[in-house]
Every structure is written in structure tokens, then in C-alpha cells.
Design an enzyme around this catalytic site. Structure first.
Site, short mmCIF file in Angstrom:
data_model
loop_
_atom_site.label_atom_id
_atom_site.label_comp_id
_atom_site.label_asym_id
_atom_site.label_seq_id
_atom_site.Cartn_x
_atom_site.Cartn_y
_atom_site.Cartn_z
N HIS A 148 0.81 -1.23 0.00
CA HIS A 148 0.00 0.00 0.00
C HIS A 148 0.84 1.28 0.00
O HIS A 148 0.29 2.36 -0.26
CB HIS A 148 -0.92 0.07 1.23
CG HIS A 148 -1.93 -1.05 1.30
ND1 HIS A 148 -2.81 -1.32 0.29
CD2 HIS A 148 -2.18 -1.95 2.29
CE1 HIS A 148 -3.58 -2.36 0.65
NE2 HIS A 148 -3.21 -2.76 1.85
N1 V1S Z 1 -9.58 -3.98 8.18
C1 V1S Z 1 -8.94 -3.37 8.89
C2 V1S Z 1 -8.13 -2.58 9.71
N2 V1S Z 1 -7.90 -2.76 11.04
C3 V1S Z 1 -7.07 -1.75 11.40
C4 V1S Z 1 -6.53 -1.53 12.74
C5 V1S Z 1 -7.07 -2.21 13.83
C6 V1S Z 1 -6.53 -2.02 15.11
C7 V1S Z 1 -5.47 -1.14 15.25
F1 V1S Z 1 -4.95 -0.94 16.47
C8 V1S Z 1 -4.92 -0.47 14.19
C9 V1S Z 1 -5.46 -0.66 12.92
N3 V1S Z 1 -6.79 -1.00 10.33
C10 V1S Z 1 -7.43 -1.50 9.25
C11 V1S Z 1 -7.39 -0.98 7.85
C12 V1S Z 1 -6.02 -1.20 7.19
C13 V1S Z 1 -5.76 -2.58 6.69
C14 V1S Z 1 -4.35 -2.70 6.12
C15 V1S Z 1 -4.03 -4.02 5.46
C16 V1S Z 1 -2.57 -4.12 5.08
C17 V1S Z 1 -2.20 -5.26 4.14
O1 V1S Z 1 -2.55 -6.51 4.69
O2 V1S Z 1 -2.86 -5.19 2.90
C18 V1S Z 1 -0.70 -5.25 3.79
C19 V1S Z 1 0.24 -5.39 4.92
N4 V1S Z 1 -7.65 0.45 7.90
C20 V1S Z 1 -8.88 0.96 7.73
O3 V1S Z 1 -9.86 0.27 7.51
C21 V1S Z 1 -8.97 2.48 7.87
C22 V1S Z 1 -9.71 3.06 8.91
C23 V1S Z 1 -10.15 3.26 7.55
C24 V1S Z 1 -10.60 2.25 9.83
C25 V1S Z 1 -9.80 1.72 11.03
N5 V1S Z 1 -9.21 2.86 11.80
C26 V1S Z 1 -8.46 2.31 12.95
C27 V1S Z 1 -8.35 3.69 10.93
C28 V1S Z 1 -9.11 4.21 9.70
ZN ZN Z 2 -3.80 -7.38 3.37
#
Ligand code: V1S
Ligand code: ZN
Ligand code: CA
Length: 395
Positions: A148
Site C-alpha cells: 500500500h
Molecule cells: N480492516 C482493517 C483494519 N484494522 C485496522 C486496525 C485495527 C486495530 C489497530 F490498532 C490499528 C489498525 N486498520 C485497518 C485498515 C487497514 C488494513 C491494512 C491491510 C494491510 C495489508 O494486509 O494489505 C498489507 C500489509 N484500515 C482501515 O480500515 C482504515 C480506517 C479506515 C478504519 C480503522 N481505523 C483504525 C483507521 C481508519
Molecule cells: Zn492485506
């Protein structure tokens, strides 16, 4: 003891950085670098290191990182002070200033962040170099796969796009690179980086929902900027899926799509991102894939007989990540039929595996499998659309 020997005339290299595994994103954060230690422990207890070239990699240099990333971003990444409490970016009053998307809950500023990032990038760049100079047929970088990250922005647990750096290295010696991404999330950073070239084709399989699933991009019709003058048009392929897809459906899709792409695009090297969050039972994922179905993608790519880098990526239930990546390491070596299904007794942290097999059943993993929302008709439409896109590509 399992008689794992080097495949004749074929070299697999394993690139890892044990220091990287000691970093922490924070207590509640799903990304646990320790899953790499658990993976290595399983790979080692099966005796696989005897059949590979094993490298402890160095951190990537600032100059190497600059081949894709902007200097102001790198400078901030290198100097921003770590935060002890992750900021609550969903609450603007408490948020303070966020630069380059660094320091929210997804991409926290933790202790040793720059070292962690440069080590992850180092494993991928070293893997690419081994492919380029012909010293490896398959190079494995489980610490990479952070798809990403953008030129000047962190996103979704990714800060440095080690895959883009690896592909840029491959492009120095190979005319065409095929990027394949089986992480449950859309490989948006890699897709965007190569939007304007016809030397890289990107293909991502992912759960797609524009409003409710991160990052919300990668619809079937998103095939790159459609300008007539853009050589990269039609070179981004997206395979948007719904919850609950099974091994059988996924393998059929993967082989139909990658087989056709291979005929049309004729890649000279492959970069395969093997995010393990597409497995059943993943903390963030939504699919019903088993270790066998995930591994079948690696096996299919290996059979194409093209030099290949294998990257890690997502994967948030460490025991499942370790199973999949150890199995996939055995496929790269070609010893998958020689290693027993039972997790060896002497495996460090064996108790973490709960079920003592490499291939737990869906019932063991989930109890109740997740409902499958992928109809055969929709999957047919996806394959049809991809085949139509390919009429614009190569020959
Ligand atoms: N799905 C999901 C998710 N969960 C979290 C998260 C949960 C707990 C925490 F302490 C911190 C973060 N973030 C997300 C996603 C990002 C997913 C990334 C995937 C990465 C990969 O596997 O593809 C490659 C290594 N973030 C979101 O959904 C963003 C938000 C929109 C919602 C969640 N909040 C915490 C931030 C904003
Ligand atoms: Zn992923
Ligand atoms: Ca993907």
C-alpha cells in the site's frame, strides 16, 4: 532428518532480517512482525534451510529507498519522534498534525520504525538482485510485500513499498515483469507506481467493497488510466471478490487468469505477493482459503518456469501465516511431498499452532465456515472481462 536436499540445478534463496522481527506496532495493532519468527521456526524445524541459500539481509540504503520514495517523506520517516500512545485519527480534536499519513492508528510512529522499514526493503531488493544476476531461480522475502505504500505517503501498515523497489531492480535486467497479489487487500500502491508503463502488468485478487473494506479501490473496470497515449493502459488487472471464496473457486480463477496473462504478456520475471490474510480465520480477512489453495497459486507460478520473487504481505493470525509461508517455502524448493503434515515435535513455539498439522480443516480453523458470497456466474463474468482486457495487450 526429513532428507530435504537441494533441488539439482535450481536455486532458492531465503532473505530475512531477524532484527526486523523484534519491532512492535503496538499492543492492539494487528500487524505482528513476530509472525516472521514463527515462520522461520517452522521452516527450520522441517530442515528446509539445507535446501536453500540463506541470507541475513542488510537494511536498504537511503539511496535505494529514493529510487521510488520522495526525500522529504524519507527524511520525516527517519526523524519523526516515536509516539508512545497511538493517536486517535478518527477524532480530529485529539488528532494533532498528521504528515504523510504517519502517526495514525494504521501507520503508527513506533520505536525503530526507520530500521524496520529499511530492513524490510533490504530483503526485497536483495531478493531482486539474486534474480537479476541469475544466482536464484526463486528468491523469498517474507519480510516484504508492503503493497500500500505510496511515493510520499504511508498507508495500511505499509511505509516503504519494498515491492516497487524490487520490481524497479528487476526492470534493469528483464524487459517485462508480472506482479501478482493474492493478499486479501487491493495492491493499490504497486498498481499506481506502474500505471504508466507497459513493462509491468499488475494483477490483484482481493475482497472488494468500495465503502466498507480497505482500501476501497480495485474494481473490475479499473484497468489503469485510459488515455490513448499511455502505454500502461490495460496493464492493471483487478479481480474483485466477495466474502467466503473457497480453494476450488480461487484456484480456478487464478489459473484461468494468470494462464491467459502469461500467454499475452509473456513476462520475463514474476513478483508474487503472498499476503496470508486471504486465509480462512484471518483476523482481518474474509475468505475461506486453506493453506492448500493459497499454496496452489505459488505452485502454478513456479510451473511457469519464470524467475520469481516471492514476497510476504498481510497475515494477522500468526499461526496461519507461518503454516502457509512454510508450506510455500517447501513448494519453492520442491520438497512439499517429502515433509510430514504433522508439525515437528521440536518446533519452537509449537504450542502456538493449536492444531498440530500444516493443513487444518476449515472446521478446525473456523468452526462454522463463512458464507460464500461468490456466485459461479459472477466469477465467469470476471474471467470474461479479464480476457477482453488482454486483447489490448502484447501477443
Ligand atoms: N480492516 C482493517 C483494519 N484494522 C485496522 C486496525 C485495527 C486495530 C489497530 F490498532 C490499528 C489498525 N486498520 C485497518 C485498515 C487497514 C488494513 C491494512 C491491510 C494491510 C495489508 O494486509 O494489505 C498489507 C500489509 N484500515 C482501515 O480500515 C482504515 C480506517 C479506515 C478504519 C480503522 N481505523 C483504525 C483507521 C481508519
Ligand atoms: Zn492485506
Ligand atoms: Ca490482493
Amino acid at each position: 532428518e526429513y532428507n530435504i536436499v537441494r533441488p539439482k540445478g535450481y536455486t532458492v534463496s531465503y532473505h530475512a532480517s531477524p532484527e526486523m522481527e523484534k519491532h512492535h506496532f503496538g499492543q492492539t495493532h494487528p500487524m505482528k512482525p513476530w509472525r516472521l519468527t514463527l515462520t522461520k521456526s517452522l521452516v527450520t524445524s522441517y530442515g528446509m534451510p539445507f535446501a536453500m541459500d540463506n541470507y541475513n539481509t542488510r537494511p536498504a540504503t537511503y539511496e535505494e529507498l529514493k529510487s521510488f520514495h520522495a526525500s522529504d517523506y524519507l527524511d520525516y520517516l527517519a526523524t519523526a519522534p516515536p509516539e508512545d500512545q497511538p493517536r486517535d485519527i478518527d477524532n480530529p480534536e485529539k488528532a494533532g498534525e498528521v504528515k504523510f499519513n504517519l502517526g495514525g492508528s494504521d501507520c503508527p510512529l513506533f520505536h525503530g520504525l526507520y530500521d524496520y522499514c529499511s530492513m524490510s526493503a533490504g530483503t526485497s531488493v536483495d531478493a531482486a538482485r539474486k534474480i537479476c544476476n541469475g544466482q536464484s531461480d526463486i528468491a523469498i522475502a517474507w519480510g516484504g510485500g508492503l503493497h500500500h505504500a505510496k511515493r510520499s505517503e504511508a498507508s495500511g501498515f505499509c511505509y516503504i513499498n519494498d515491492i516497487v523497489l524490487g520490481i524497479l531492480q528487476l526492470l534493469r535486467c528483464y524487459p517485462r515483469v508480472l506482479y501478482i497479489d493474492i493478499d486479501v487487500h487491493h495492491g493499490d500502491g504497486v498498481e499506481e507506481a506502474f500505471f504508466s508503463t507497459d513493462r509491468v502488468m499488475t494483477v490483484s485478487f482481493h475482497k472488494y467493497h468500495p465503502d466498507t473494506f480497505f482500501p476501497g479501490t480495485g474494481g473490475l473496470d479499473d484497468n489503469g488510466p485510459k488515455s490513448e497515449h499511455n502505454p500502461g493502459a490495460h496493464h492493471a488487472i483487478n479481480v474483485p471478490l466477495n466474502d467466503g471464496i473457497t480453494d476450488e473457486q480461487y484456484s480456478w480463477l487464478f489459473e484461468s487468469i494468470i494462464g491467459k496473462i502469461n500467454e499475452h504478456f509473456r513476462p520475463s520475471a514474476i513478483a508474487l505477493q503472498c499476503g496470508a490474510d486471504s486465509l480462512a480465520g484471518d483476523r482481518l480477512g474474509r475468505f475461506n482459503l486453506q493453506v492448500q489453495g493459497h499454496g496452489a497459486c505459488v505452485e502454478y507460478c513456479k510451473k511457469l518456469g519464470i524467475p520469481m520473487i516471492i514476497f510476504g504481505g498481510g497475515g494477522y493470525t500468526p499461526r496461519n501465516v507461518a503454516r502457509a509461508w512454510a508450506h510455500e517455502t517447501s513448494i519453492a524448493i520442491g520438497c512439499q511431498n517429502k515433509i510430514p503434515e504433522e508439525i515437528p515435535q521440536h518446533t519452537p513455539w509449537r504450542e502456538h499452532f493449536i492444531h498440530d498439522t500444516l493443513f487444518p480443516t476449515l472446521e478446525q480453523i473456523l468452526g462454522e465456515p463463512r458464507a460464500n458470497r461468490n456466485t459461479p456466474k459472477r466469477l465467469q463474468e470476471i474471467v470474461q472481462h479479464v480476457h477482453e482486457q488482454l486483447r489490448f495487450v502484447g501477443h
